[in-house]
Design an enzyme around this catalytic site. Structure first.
Site: not given
Length: 388
Positions: A193, A303
């Protein structure tokens, strides 16, 4: 008299015991700092308060991992996917990724810049045991998403990620925008990520910062940046965890980071390149069980952590803090979404599926056009009259 004497003895014992515990804790922190902060050739203090240590490659943090005691660091990828002219031009238009510390020079040849870890960094994580590890209190139920994803078989992915400085309600929460490259079942998920995040508990401020993250076992372990050995930086003028000095403003100038992750066809290592020309480093293939053969899912989006303090939804913002419908210069965006197929060819996915944890809090809207290919706006304010 006797009672007072006994009471005084007990009081002294408590004081000594507390002192011993404190000293033991300090010793543990000092031991951890000595392990994390490597000997350096040069140190540079930068305007945001961070100190950068230039660490020789022979002292690279990857050698702290038991799998890499005899690892030979790959100093450059054997293959770099070529960007199309359109993607390259669009990336340069409003992309900015400077690092202020380089004003005072860069690290010498054969060394890498590493953000120095402090005692305060460890104390903010509230435990010596959890520093550099996935937080055991970071339960998936606290995470909220607004993302676009594609499924298939991939050797990499790319996107231009719009950068903002969102409001964070409490230091233990974060807001981020990133790209996920993943494979494997949930229980043993392999995931790489990369993007930007604002996370006060990790960095001691709310500035947006470049970050990396990896896990090889469904988030039971893994870490951000260089908090544990795994990611292998090789660039002597760029470090992960750095403050991003230029970020977008509402109805103002927009900035983004061009982010590319790809699998080296010769070594199997997964490489990271930013803004078209900054090769940052790689994740060794041996870290992973499932990503060894390629990714099966790519995700792009935002997120946040929502701890529901006071039994209310957080007001931590995602992206710009505005919903996708507001569009360019108001909502956050991802552009130029591309994937690398199994033949290492760059392709524009025609469509992706959207996923939103709670659409009234944070949402996403995708589109497709000739210039930017698959793209989308996303974000939101968190708590509002429809999100409680």
């Amino acid at each position: 008299m006797i009672a007072n004497f006994v009471l005084n003895i007990l009081t002294i014992s408590v004081i000594v015991t507390r002192s011993e515990v404190s000293n033991t804790h300090d010793d543990e922190i000092d031991k951890l700092l000595k392990k994390i902060n490597k000997p350096f050739l040069k140190s540079i203090k930068i305007p945001d308060g961070d100190v950068i240590d230039c660490v020789h490659m022979k002292n690279h943090s990857i050698y702290d991992h038991h799998l890499f005691k005899n690892h030979t660091i790959q100093m450059q990828p054997s293959y770099v996917p070529e960007e199309s002219k359109n993607e390259s031009t669009n990336t340069k238009n409003q992309s900015m990724l400077s690092q202020l510390w380089t004003i005072n020079g860069k690290c010498p040849k054969n060394s890498i810049p590493i953000r120095r870890t402090t005692k305060e960094d460890i104390l903010r994580r509230r435990s010596v045991d959890v520093y550099g590890k996935t937080n055991p209190n970071d339960n998936p139920k606290f995470h909220e998403y607004a993302i676009i994803k594609v499924d298939g078989k991939f050797h990499g992915a790319k996107a231009d990620i719009n950068v903002w400085k969102p409001y964070i309600q409490t230091p233990k929460e974060f807001s981020l925008a990133q790209m996920w490259v993943a494979a494997g079942p949930d229980s043993e998920l392999n995931s790489i990520e990369v993007g930007w995040q604002a996370y006060p508990d990790l960095y001691a401020d709310e500035n947006p910062r470049i970050f990396t993250f990896w896990t090889a076992d469904g988030y039971k372990s893994g870490c951000y940046n260089l908090d544990c050995p795994g990611f292998v930086p090789i660039n002597n003028a760029f470090f992960v965890g750095a403050t991003i000095n230029h970020f977008s403003t509402y109805d103002g100038r927009q900035y983004h980071i061009s982010t590319l992750i790809w699998k080296d066809p010769h070594t199997g290592n997964w490489w990271l390149k930013l803004n078209g020309n900054i090769v940052v480093g790689y994740w060794p293939s041996i870290l992973f069980k499932h990503l060894n053969t390629g990714a099966t899912e790519i995700q792009w989006g935002g997120e946040v952590i929502n701890f529901n303090d006071g039994s209310k939804h957080t007001t931590t913002k995602m992206g710009s803090g505005h919903f996708a419908e507001e569009g360019f210069k108001r909502a956050s965006y991802f552009r130029n979404l591309v994937v690398l197929d199994e033949d290492d060819k760059i392709k524009r996915p025609e469509r992706g599926s959207s996923y939103m944890t709670k659409e009234s809090c944070y949402n996403v809207r995708s589109g497709y056009d000739v210039i930017y290919g698959l793209n989308f706006f996303y974000g939101g304010p968190g708590r509002n009259h429809n999100c409680l």
